[in-house]
Design a protein around this motif. Sequence first.
Motif, PDB file in Angstrom:
ATOM      1  N   GLU A  34       0.851  -1.187   0.000  1.00  0.00           N
ATOM      2  CA  GLU A  34       0.000   0.000   0.000  1.00  0.00           C
ATOM      3  C   GLU A  34       0.887   1.237   0.000  1.00  0.00           C
ATOM      4  N   VAL A  35       0.824   2.030  -1.076  1.00  0.00           N
ATOM      5  CA  VAL A  35       1.582   3.278  -1.164  1.00  0.00           C
ATOM      6  C   VAL A  35       0.658   4.424  -0.770  1.00  0.00           C
ATOM      7  N   ILE A  36       1.025   5.131   0.285  1.00  0.00           N
ATOM      8  CA  ILE A  36       0.151   6.145   0.870  1.00  0.00           C
ATOM      9  C   ILE A  36       0.295   7.468   0.115  1.00  0.00           C
ATOM     10  N   PRO A  37      -0.819   8.129  -0.208  1.00  0.00           N
ATOM     11  CA  PRO A  37      -0.728   9.441  -0.871  1.00  0.00           C
ATOM     12  C   PRO A  37      -0.168  10.503   0.060  1.00  0.00           C
ATOM     13  N   THR A  38       0.141  11.652  -0.512  1.00  0.00           N
ATOM     14  CA  THR A  38       0.670  12.770   0.265  1.00  0.00           C
ATOM     15  C   THR A  38      -0.438  13.744   0.611  1.00  0.00           C
ATOM     16  N   ASP A  39      -0.179  14.526   1.651  1.00  0.00           N
ATOM     17  CA  ASP A  39      -1.134  15.573   2.011  1.00  0.00           C
ATOM     18  C   ASP A  39      -0.702  16.897   1.379  1.00  0.00           C
ATOM     19  N   ALA A  40      -1.297  17.992   1.808  1.00  0.00           N
ATOM     20  CA  ALA A  40      -1.014  19.285   1.203  1.00  0.00           C
ATOM     21  C   ALA A  40       0.414  19.747   1.425  1.00  0.00           C
ATOM     22  N   THR A  41       1.075  19.212   2.437  1.00  0.00           N
ATOM     23  CA  THR A  41       2.458  19.601   2.716  1.00  0.00           C
ATOM     24  C   THR A  41       3.464  18.793   1.898  1.00  0.00           C
ATOM     25  N   GLY A  42       2.999  17.722   1.252  1.00  0.00           N
ATOM     26  CA  GLY A  42       3.885  16.832   0.515  1.00  0.00           C
ATOM     27  C   GLY A  42       4.320  15.625   1.315  1.00  0.00           C
ATOM     28  N   ALA A  43       3.984  15.593   2.610  1.00  0.00           N
ATOM     29  CA  ALA A  43       4.348  14.469   3.475  1.00  0.00           C
ATOM     30  C   ALA A  43       3.275  13.383   3.412  1.00  0.00           C
ATOM     31  N   MET A  44       3.576  12.241   4.030  1.00  0.00           N
ATOM     32  CA  MET A  44       2.608  11.143   4.062  1.00  0.00           C
ATOM     33  C   MET A  44       1.305  11.605   4.713  1.00  0.00           C
ATOM     34  N   ASP A  45       0.190  11.295   4.060  1.00  0.00           N
ATOM     35  CA  ASP A  45      -1.126  11.668   4.572  1.00  0.00           C
ATOM     36  C   ASP A  45      -1.462  10.757   5.758  1.00  0.00           C
ATOM     37  N   LEU A  46      -1.507  11.335   6.951  1.00  0.00           N
ATOM     38  CA  LEU A  46      -1.698  10.533   8.155  1.00  0.00           C
ATOM     39  C   LEU A  46      -3.104   9.939   8.241  1.00  0.00           C
ATOM     40  N   GLN A  47      -4.094  10.629   7.688  1.00  0.00           N
ATOM     41  CA  GLN A  47      -5.439  10.061   7.681  1.00  0.00           C
ATOM     42  C   GLN A  47      -5.499   8.835   6.776  1.00  0.00           C
ATOM     43  N   ALA A  48      -4.834   8.929   5.615  1.00  0.00           N
ATOM     44  CA  ALA A  48      -4.785   7.784   4.715  1.00  0.00           C
ATOM     45  C   ALA A  48      -4.005   6.634   5.345  1.00  0.00           C
ATOM     46  N   LEU A  49      -2.945   6.967   6.080  1.00  0.00           N
ATOM     47  CA  LEU A  49      -2.177   5.936   6.785  1.00  0.00           C
ATOM     48  C   LEU A  49      -3.038   5.255   7.836  1.00  0.00           C
ATOM     49  N   ASP A  50      -3.790   6.042   8.581  1.00  0.00           N
ATOM     50  CA  ASP A  50      -4.677   5.487   9.605  1.00  0.00           C
ATOM     51  C   ASP A  50      -5.640   4.486   8.981  1.00  0.00           C
ATOM     52  N   TYR A  51      -6.237   4.838   7.863  1.00  0.00           N
ATOM     53  CA  TYR A  51      -7.180   3.942   7.191  1.00  0.00           C
ATOM     54  C   TYR A  51      -6.477   2.686   6.687  1.00  0.00           C
ATOM     55  N   ALA A  52      -5.292   2.865   6.103  1.00  0.00           N
ATOM     56  CA  ALA A  52      -4.549   1.710   5.582  1.00  0.00           C
ATOM     57  C   ALA A  52      -4.198   0.739   6.697  1.00  0.00           C
ATOM     58  N   LEU A  53      -3.799   1.270   7.849  1.00  0.00           N
ATOM     59  CA  LEU A  53      -3.468   0.412   8.989  1.00  0.00           C
ATOM     60  C   LEU A  53      -4.711  -0.311   9.512  1.00  0.00           C
ATOM     61  N   ALA A  54      -5.825   0.394   9.559  1.00  0.00           N
ATOM     62  CA  ALA A  54      -7.051  -0.190  10.091  1.00  0.00           C
ATOM     63  C   ALA A  54      -7.571  -1.316   9.204  1.00  0.00           C
ATOM     64  N   THR A  55      -7.269  -1.278   7.922  1.00  0.00           N
ATOM     65  CA  THR A  55      -7.793  -2.270   6.980  1.00  0.00           C
ATOM     66  C   THR A  55      -6.741  -3.263   6.504  1.00  0.00           C
ATOM     67  N   ALA A  56      -5.510  -3.163   7.020  1.00  0.00           N
ATOM     68  CA  ALA A  56      -4.417  -4.021   6.564  1.00  0.00           C
ATOM     69  C   ALA A  56      -4.602  -5.448   7.050  1.00  0.00           C
ATOM     70  N   SER A  57      -4.051  -6.382   6.287  1.00  0.00           N
ATOM     71  CA  SER A  57      -4.145  -7.801   6.636  1.00  0.00           C
ATOM     72  C   SER A  57      -2.794  -8.338   7.078  1.00  0.00           C
ATOM     73  N   ASP A  98      11.080  21.465  -3.786  1.00  0.00           N
ATOM     74  CA  ASP A  98      10.812  20.898  -2.469  1.00  0.00           C
ATOM     75  C   ASP A  98       9.369  21.186  -2.059  1.00  0.00           C
ATOM     76  N   PRO A  99       8.670  20.203  -1.496  1.00  0.00           N
ATOM     77  CA  PRO A  99       7.322  20.462  -0.982  1.00  0.00           C
ATOM     78  C   PRO A  99       7.373  21.297   0.290  1.00  0.00           C
ATOM     79  N   PRO A 100       6.219  21.808   0.751  1.00  0.00           N
ATOM     80  CA  PRO A 100       6.213  22.688   1.925  1.00  0.00           C
ATOM     81  C   PRO A 100       6.813  22.069   3.185  1.00  0.00           C
ATOM     82  N   ALA A 101       6.738  20.750   3.344  1.00  0.00           N
ATOM     83  CA  ALA A 101       7.243  20.114   4.567  1.00  0.00           C
ATOM     84  C   ALA A 101       8.742  19.844   4.504  1.00  0.00           C
ATOM     85  N   SER A 102       9.465  20.634   3.741  1.00  0.00           N
ATOM     86  CA  SER A 102      10.909  20.427   3.576  1.00  0.00           C
ATOM     87  C   SER A 102      11.680  21.290   4.559  1.00  0.00           C
TER      88      SER A 102
END
Length: 413
Positions: free
Chosen positions: A143-166, A330-334
Amino acid sequence: MTIGLEGGATVAAAGMVDVAAERERTAGSVGRHYFNAAGAGLMSDSVVETMVDHLRLEQRLGGYEAANHRADDLATVYSAAATLLGAAAHEIACFDSATTALRAIFDALRLGEGDTVIAPRSSYVSQALRLLTLKRYSGVHLEVIPTDATGAMDLQALDYALATASGRVVISAVHIPTSSGLVEPIAEISALGRRFGAITVLDATQSVGHLDIDVRALDIDALVSTGRKYLRGPRGTGLAYVRTGMLDGLGGWAPDVRGSVWTSAEEWTMEAGARQLETWESSVAARLGLGVALNEAISRGQTVTESYLVNFGVRLREGLAAIDGVEVTDPPASLSGLVTFTVNDIAGKQVSALLREARIDSIAVPASHAQWDLGARGIPSIVRVSPHVYNNEDDAVALLDRVTDIAQSGGAR
Protein backbone atom coordinates in the motif's frame (compact mmCIF):
# COMPACT_ATOMS: atom_id res chain seq x y z
CA MET A 1 17.51 28.05 16.58
CA THR A 2 18.87 30.21 13.77
CA ILE A 3 22.62 30.42 13.88
CA GLY A 4 23.60 32.05 10.61
CA LEU A 5 26.36 31.06 8.20
CA GLU A 6 29.34 32.71 9.81
CA GLY A 7 32.10 30.53 8.42
CA GLY A 8 34.99 32.88 9.12
CA ALA A 9 34.98 32.72 12.89
CA THR A 10 38.08 31.15 14.38
CA VAL A 11 36.44 30.25 17.67
CA ALA A 12 33.06 28.51 17.85
CA ALA A 13 30.45 30.31 19.91
CA ALA A 14 28.40 28.24 22.33
CA GLY A 15 25.76 26.27 20.46
CA MET A 16 27.22 27.03 17.04
CA VAL A 17 29.06 25.08 14.38
CA ASP A 18 32.67 26.20 13.95
CA VAL A 19 32.62 26.15 10.16
CA ALA A 20 36.18 27.42 9.82
CA ALA A 21 37.45 24.53 11.93
CA GLU A 22 35.38 22.04 9.93
CA ARG A 23 36.88 23.37 6.70
CA GLU A 24 40.37 23.26 8.17
CA ARG A 25 40.06 19.50 8.81
CA THR A 26 38.31 18.77 5.51
CA ALA A 27 40.76 18.81 2.61
CA GLY A 28 37.99 18.43 0.05
CA SER A 29 36.44 21.78 0.97
CA VAL A 30 39.42 23.69 -0.41
CA GLY A 31 39.22 25.09 -3.93
CA ARG A 32 35.66 23.97 -4.65
CA HIS A 33 32.08 24.36 -3.48
CA TYR A 34 30.89 20.93 -2.45
CA PHE A 35 27.11 20.49 -2.20
CA ASN A 36 26.65 16.73 -2.33
CA ALA A 37 26.56 15.54 1.28
CA ALA A 38 23.35 13.64 0.47
CA GLY A 39 25.35 11.62 -2.06
CA ALA A 40 28.69 11.32 -0.29
CA GLY A 41 29.79 13.83 2.33
CA LEU A 42 33.38 14.96 2.47
CA MET A 43 35.40 12.88 4.93
CA SER A 44 37.51 14.66 7.51
CA ASP A 45 41.28 14.27 7.46
CA SER A 46 41.09 12.15 10.61
CA VAL A 47 38.70 9.67 9.01
CA VAL A 48 41.03 9.18 6.05
CA GLU A 49 44.16 8.97 8.20
CA THR A 50 42.55 6.31 10.40
CA MET A 51 41.71 4.19 7.38
CA VAL A 52 45.14 4.55 5.79
CA ASP A 53 46.88 3.73 9.07
CA HIS A 54 44.89 0.53 9.40
CA LEU A 55 45.56 -0.53 5.81
CA ARG A 56 49.27 -0.13 6.54
CA LEU A 57 48.81 -2.25 9.66
CA GLU A 58 47.12 -4.92 7.54
CA GLN A 59 50.02 -4.69 5.11
CA ARG A 60 52.46 -5.46 7.92
CA LEU A 61 50.49 -7.93 10.03
CA GLY A 62 47.79 -9.39 7.80
CA GLY A 63 44.08 -8.65 7.96
CA TYR A 64 43.14 -10.86 10.91
CA GLU A 65 46.01 -9.85 13.17
CA ALA A 66 45.49 -6.18 12.36
CA ALA A 67 41.80 -6.50 13.25
CA ASN A 68 42.73 -8.16 16.55
CA HIS A 69 44.92 -5.15 17.36
CA ARG A 70 41.96 -2.83 16.82
CA ALA A 71 39.27 -4.94 18.50
CA ASP A 72 38.54 -2.33 21.17
CA ASP A 73 38.23 0.44 18.57
CA LEU A 74 35.91 -1.71 16.47
CA ALA A 75 33.69 -2.25 19.50
CA THR A 76 33.38 1.51 19.99
CA VAL A 77 31.80 1.85 16.54
CA TYR A 78 28.69 0.20 17.98
CA SER A 79 28.68 2.28 21.13
CA ALA A 80 29.22 5.49 19.16
CA ALA A 81 26.34 4.71 16.80
CA ALA A 82 24.18 3.89 19.80
CA THR A 83 25.07 7.18 21.48
CA LEU A 84 24.27 9.14 18.34
CA LEU A 85 20.88 7.46 17.90
CA GLY A 86 19.83 7.10 21.53
CA ALA A 87 20.01 3.30 21.38
CA ALA A 88 21.91 0.52 23.14
CA ALA A 89 25.08 -0.93 21.61
CA HIS A 90 23.56 -4.40 21.23
CA GLU A 91 20.81 -2.86 19.08
CA ILE A 92 23.34 -1.73 16.45
CA ALA A 93 24.55 -3.78 13.48
CA CYS A 94 27.08 -2.76 10.84
CA PHE A 95 26.75 -3.35 7.10
CA ASP A 96 28.32 -2.29 3.82
CA SER A 97 25.33 -0.08 2.94
CA ALA A 98 21.89 0.98 4.06
CA THR A 99 20.39 -1.04 1.20
CA THR A 100 22.01 -4.22 2.52
CA ALA A 101 20.77 -3.39 6.02
CA LEU A 102 17.20 -2.90 4.79
CA ARG A 103 17.35 -6.15 2.84
CA ALA A 104 18.61 -8.02 5.92
CA ILE A 105 15.83 -6.61 8.10
CA PHE A 106 13.06 -7.36 5.62
CA ASP A 107 14.43 -10.84 4.95
CA ALA A 108 14.45 -11.52 8.69
CA LEU A 109 10.81 -10.44 8.99
CA ARG A 110 9.83 -13.21 6.52
CA LEU A 111 6.80 -11.47 5.13
CA GLY A 112 4.57 -13.59 2.92
CA GLU A 113 1.13 -14.16 1.48
CA GLY A 114 -1.44 -11.95 3.18
CA ASP A 115 1.03 -9.70 5.02
CA THR A 116 1.09 -5.96 4.35
CA VAL A 117 3.79 -3.37 3.76
CA ILE A 118 2.82 0.30 3.83
CA ALA A 119 5.17 2.80 2.15
CA PRO A 120 5.28 6.54 1.44
CA ARG A 121 5.60 8.12 -1.98
CA SER A 122 9.00 9.39 -0.82
CA SER A 123 10.50 5.87 -1.02
CA TYR A 124 13.91 5.53 -2.70
CA VAL A 125 14.25 3.32 -5.76
CA SER A 126 16.19 0.52 -4.04
CA GLN A 127 13.61 0.08 -1.29
CA ALA A 128 10.65 0.60 -3.61
CA LEU A 129 11.91 -2.16 -5.90
CA ARG A 130 12.45 -4.45 -2.90
CA LEU A 131 8.84 -3.89 -1.85
CA LEU A 132 7.55 -4.41 -5.38
CA THR A 133 9.50 -7.67 -5.47
CA LEU A 134 7.81 -8.79 -2.23
CA LYS A 135 4.46 -7.98 -3.81
CA ARG A 136 5.18 -9.77 -7.08
CA TYR A 137 6.88 -12.91 -5.81
CA SER A 138 5.80 -13.34 -2.18
CA GLY A 139 2.18 -12.23 -2.26
CA VAL A 140 2.73 -9.34 0.13
CA HIS A 141 0.13 -6.59 -0.15
CA LEU A 142 1.79 -3.22 -0.85
CA GLU A 143 0.00 0.00 0.00
CA VAL A 144 1.58 3.28 -1.16
CA ILE A 145 0.15 6.15 0.87
CA PRO A 146 -0.73 9.44 -0.87
CA THR A 147 0.67 12.77 0.26
CA ASP A 148 -1.13 15.57 2.01
CA ALA A 149 -1.01 19.29 1.20
CA THR A 150 2.46 19.60 2.72
CA GLY A 151 3.89 16.83 0.52
CA ALA A 152 4.35 14.47 3.48
CA MET A 153 2.61 11.14 4.06
CA ASP A 154 -1.13 11.67 4.57
CA LEU A 155 -1.70 10.53 8.16
CA GLN A 156 -5.44 10.06 7.68
CA ALA A 157 -4.78 7.78 4.72
CA LEU A 158 -2.18 5.94 6.78
CA ASP A 159 -4.68 5.49 9.61
CA TYR A 160 -7.18 3.94 7.19
CA ALA A 161 -4.55 1.71 5.58
CA LEU A 162 -3.47 0.41 8.99
CA ALA A 163 -7.05 -0.19 10.09
CA THR A 164 -7.79 -2.27 6.98
CA ALA A 165 -4.42 -4.02 6.56
CA SER A 166 -4.15 -7.80 6.64
CA GLY A 167 -1.61 -10.12 8.24
CA ARG A 168 1.56 -8.79 9.80
CA VAL A 169 1.99 -5.12 8.96
CA VAL A 170 5.23 -3.22 8.37
CA ILE A 171 5.51 0.51 7.69
CA SER A 172 8.51 1.13 5.43
CA ALA A 173 9.05 4.75 6.42
CA VAL A 174 11.44 7.35 4.98
CA HIS A 175 12.82 10.28 6.95
CA ILE A 176 14.21 12.48 4.14
CA PRO A 177 13.92 11.17 0.56
CA THR A 178 16.49 11.32 -2.22
CA SER A 179 14.21 13.51 -4.34
CA SER A 180 13.48 16.49 -2.07
CA GLY A 181 14.20 18.10 1.27
CA LEU A 182 10.95 16.75 2.72
CA VAL A 183 11.02 15.66 6.36
CA GLU A 184 8.37 13.03 7.00
CA PRO A 185 6.50 13.15 10.37
CA ILE A 186 8.11 9.97 11.68
CA ALA A 187 6.96 10.23 15.31
CA GLU A 188 3.35 10.55 14.18
CA ILE A 189 3.75 7.74 11.65
CA SER A 190 5.26 5.36 14.19
CA ALA A 191 2.62 6.29 16.80
CA LEU A 192 -0.12 5.27 14.38
CA GLY A 193 1.78 2.09 13.60
CA ARG A 194 2.14 1.28 17.29
CA ARG A 195 -1.59 1.73 17.82
CA PHE A 196 -2.32 -0.91 15.21
CA GLY A 197 0.54 -3.24 16.15
CA ALA A 198 2.59 -2.49 13.03
CA ILE A 199 6.40 -2.54 12.82
CA THR A 200 8.03 0.70 11.66
CA VAL A 201 11.31 0.42 9.75
CA LEU A 202 12.90 3.78 8.96
CA ASP A 203 15.15 4.63 6.02
CA ALA A 204 17.26 7.39 7.59
CA THR A 205 20.03 7.53 5.01
CA GLN A 206 19.54 11.26 4.44
CA SER A 207 18.90 12.20 8.06
CA VAL A 208 21.47 10.48 10.30
CA GLY A 209 24.22 13.05 10.80
CA HIS A 210 21.86 15.71 9.44
CA LEU A 211 18.96 15.80 11.91
CA ASP A 212 18.99 15.15 15.64
CA ILE A 213 17.57 11.61 15.93
CA ASP A 214 16.50 9.70 19.01
CA VAL A 215 15.08 6.29 18.16
CA ARG A 216 13.33 6.05 21.54
CA ALA A 217 11.56 9.39 21.05
CA LEU A 218 10.55 8.41 17.52
CA ASP A 219 9.44 5.02 18.89
CA ILE A 220 10.54 3.16 15.77
CA ASP A 221 11.40 -0.52 15.57
CA ALA A 222 14.33 -0.35 13.18
CA LEU A 223 16.43 2.23 11.35
CA VAL A 224 19.05 2.03 8.63
CA SER A 225 21.60 4.55 7.44
CA THR A 226 24.68 4.75 5.31
CA GLY A 227 28.04 5.96 6.56
CA ARG A 228 29.04 7.92 3.49
CA LYS A 229 26.46 10.73 3.49
CA TYR A 230 25.82 13.14 6.35
CA LEU A 231 27.89 11.05 8.74
CA ARG A 232 30.91 11.86 6.53
CA GLY A 233 32.24 8.33 6.78
CA PRO A 234 33.69 6.19 3.97
CA ARG A 235 31.81 4.45 1.19
CA GLY A 236 31.06 0.80 1.81
CA THR A 237 29.76 1.39 5.34
CA GLY A 238 26.26 1.33 6.79
CA LEU A 239 24.51 0.65 10.05
CA ALA A 240 21.17 -0.42 11.46
CA TYR A 241 19.31 -0.01 14.71
CA VAL A 242 17.04 -2.95 15.58
CA ARG A 243 14.88 -2.59 18.67
CA THR A 244 15.45 -5.19 21.36
CA GLY A 245 12.96 -8.02 20.90
CA MET A 246 11.87 -7.07 17.39
CA LEU A 247 13.26 -10.28 15.88
CA ASP A 248 12.25 -12.57 18.74
CA GLY A 249 10.53 -15.74 17.59
CA LEU A 250 11.36 -15.28 13.92
CA GLY A 251 14.36 -17.62 13.91
CA GLY A 252 17.47 -17.17 11.83
CA TRP A 253 17.41 -16.00 8.26
CA ALA A 254 20.77 -16.60 6.53
CA PRO A 255 22.72 -17.08 9.79
CA ASP A 256 26.43 -16.39 9.49
CA VAL A 257 29.48 -17.13 11.60
CA ARG A 258 29.53 -13.44 12.58
CA GLY A 259 26.43 -13.66 14.75
CA SER A 260 25.83 -17.41 15.09
CA VAL A 261 27.40 -20.50 16.64
CA TRP A 262 26.95 -23.92 14.97
CA THR A 263 26.35 -26.08 18.03
CA SER A 264 25.66 -29.55 16.54
CA ALA A 265 24.99 -31.26 13.24
CA GLU A 266 21.65 -29.53 12.68
CA GLU A 267 21.50 -26.88 15.38
CA TRP A 268 22.88 -23.41 15.89
CA THR A 269 22.39 -20.42 18.19
CA MET A 270 22.26 -16.77 17.26
CA GLU A 271 23.08 -13.55 19.04
CA ALA A 272 20.03 -11.98 20.62
CA GLY A 273 20.87 -8.47 19.40
CA ALA A 274 21.05 -6.74 16.05
CA ARG A 275 24.39 -8.32 15.18
CA GLN A 276 22.65 -11.57 14.32
CA LEU A 277 21.97 -9.89 10.95
CA GLU A 278 25.64 -9.19 10.20
CA THR A 279 27.98 -11.22 8.04
CA TRP A 280 31.63 -11.89 8.83
CA GLU A 281 33.46 -10.06 6.08
CA SER A 282 33.88 -6.30 6.03
CA SER A 283 36.44 -3.60 5.42
CA VAL A 284 37.90 -3.11 8.87
CA ALA A 285 39.64 0.08 7.74
CA ALA A 286 36.35 1.53 6.52
CA ARG A 287 34.55 0.52 9.69
CA LEU A 288 37.21 2.21 11.81
CA GLY A 289 36.85 5.31 9.66
CA LEU A 290 33.11 5.21 10.28
CA GLY A 291 33.81 5.09 14.00
CA VAL A 292 35.85 8.28 13.78
CA ALA A 293 33.10 9.97 11.76
CA LEU A 294 30.48 8.95 14.32
CA ASN A 295 32.52 10.35 17.19
CA GLU A 296 33.13 13.60 15.29
CA ALA A 297 29.38 13.95 14.77
CA ILE A 298 28.77 13.36 18.48
CA SER A 299 31.46 15.90 19.46
CA ARG A 300 30.05 18.52 17.13
CA GLY A 301 26.53 17.96 18.44
CA GLN A 302 23.51 16.96 16.40
CA THR A 303 21.31 19.77 17.65
CA VAL A 304 23.66 22.47 16.40
CA THR A 305 24.41 20.50 13.24
CA GLU A 306 20.71 20.25 12.44
CA SER A 307 20.21 23.95 13.11
CA TYR A 308 23.07 24.92 10.84
CA LEU A 309 21.99 22.67 7.97
CA VAL A 310 18.30 23.56 8.18
CA ASN A 311 19.21 27.25 8.21
CA PHE A 312 21.49 26.72 5.20
CA GLY A 313 18.60 25.02 3.41
CA VAL A 314 16.38 28.05 4.05
CA ARG A 315 19.13 30.33 2.70
CA LEU A 316 19.46 28.32 -0.50
CA ARG A 317 15.72 27.93 -1.12
CA GLU A 318 15.15 31.65 -0.73
CA GLY A 319 18.07 32.47 -3.00
CA LEU A 320 17.06 29.98 -5.69
CA ALA A 321 13.40 31.02 -5.61
CA ALA A 322 14.46 34.61 -6.36
CA ILE A 323 16.15 33.62 -9.65
CA ASP A 324 14.03 33.96 -12.81
CA GLY A 325 13.62 30.61 -14.53
CA VAL A 326 14.39 28.56 -11.41
CA GLU A 327 11.77 26.55 -9.54
CA VAL A 328 12.39 25.10 -6.09
CA THR A 329 10.79 21.65 -6.20
CA ASP A 330 10.81 20.90 -2.47
CA PRO A 331 7.32 20.46 -0.98
CA PRO A 332 6.21 22.69 1.93
CA ALA A 333 7.24 20.11 4.57
CA SER A 334 10.91 20.43 3.58
CA LEU A 335 12.55 21.51 6.82
CA SER A 336 16.00 20.15 6.07
CA GLY A 337 19.29 21.20 4.52
CA LEU A 338 18.64 19.19 1.36
CA VAL A 339 17.38 21.39 -1.48
CA THR A 340 16.06 20.51 -4.95
CA PHE A 341 15.28 22.68 -7.96
CA THR A 342 14.92 22.86 -11.73
CA VAL A 343 16.17 25.46 -14.21
CA ASN A 344 13.92 26.46 -17.13
CA ASP A 345 13.63 23.45 -19.45
CA ILE A 346 17.21 22.32 -18.91
CA ALA A 347 17.72 18.70 -17.86
CA GLY A 348 18.97 18.29 -14.32
CA LYS A 349 22.02 16.37 -15.54
CA GLN A 350 23.03 19.28 -17.76
CA VAL A 351 22.60 21.82 -14.98
CA SER A 352 24.70 19.69 -12.66
CA ALA A 353 27.40 19.38 -15.34
CA LEU A 354 27.47 23.15 -15.84
CA LEU A 355 27.81 23.67 -12.11
CA ARG A 356 30.66 21.18 -12.01
CA GLU A 357 32.55 23.21 -14.61
CA ALA A 358 32.58 26.03 -12.04
CA ARG A 359 33.84 23.61 -9.36
CA ILE A 360 30.42 23.46 -7.75
CA ASP A 361 29.37 19.91 -6.89
CA SER A 362 25.71 18.92 -7.03
CA ILE A 363 23.86 15.90 -8.35
CA ALA A 364 20.94 15.33 -10.71
CA VAL A 365 18.24 12.92 -9.54
CA PRO A 366 16.10 11.40 -12.32
CA ALA A 367 12.50 10.30 -11.94
CA SER A 368 13.72 6.70 -12.24
CA HIS A 369 15.14 7.07 -8.72
CA ALA A 370 11.81 8.20 -7.25
CA GLN A 371 8.89 7.20 -9.46
CA TRP A 372 6.33 7.43 -6.65
CA ASP A 373 7.46 11.02 -6.04
CA LEU A 374 9.09 12.70 -9.06
CA GLY A 375 7.32 10.43 -11.53
CA ALA A 376 3.97 11.10 -9.88
CA ARG A 377 4.63 14.85 -9.98
CA GLY A 378 5.64 14.74 -13.64
CA ILE A 379 9.17 15.98 -12.98
CA PRO A 380 11.75 14.24 -15.24
CA SER A 381 14.72 15.21 -13.05
CA ILE A 382 15.82 17.67 -10.40
CA VAL A 383 19.11 19.18 -9.29
CA ARG A 384 19.88 18.40 -5.66
CA VAL A 385 22.25 20.40 -3.49
CA SER A 386 23.06 19.31 0.05
CA PRO A 387 25.44 21.38 2.18
CA HIS A 388 27.21 20.26 5.32
CA VAL A 389 29.07 21.92 8.17
CA TYR A 390 32.09 22.64 5.94
CA ASN A 391 30.01 24.89 3.65
CA ASN A 392 29.95 28.63 4.24
CA GLU A 393 28.40 31.78 2.81
CA ASP A 394 31.00 31.98 0.03
CA ASP A 395 29.82 28.56 -1.14
CA ALA A 396 26.20 29.71 -1.12
CA VAL A 397 26.99 32.82 -3.13
CA ALA A 398 29.02 30.86 -5.70
CA LEU A 399 26.16 28.40 -6.19
CA LEU A 400 23.46 31.04 -6.52
CA ASP A 401 25.54 33.17 -8.89
CA ARG A 402 26.27 30.23 -11.17
CA VAL A 403 22.63 29.06 -11.21
CA THR A 404 21.66 32.61 -12.15
CA ASP A 405 24.11 32.52 -15.07
CA ILE A 406 22.78 29.15 -16.25
CA ALA A 407 19.17 30.33 -16.07
CA GLN A 408 19.92 33.55 -17.94
CA SER A 409 21.92 31.83 -20.68
CA GLY A 410 19.47 28.96 -21.10
CA GLY A 411 22.24 26.48 -20.42
CA ALA A 412 24.55 27.75 -23.17
CA ARG A 413 28.23 27.48 -22.37
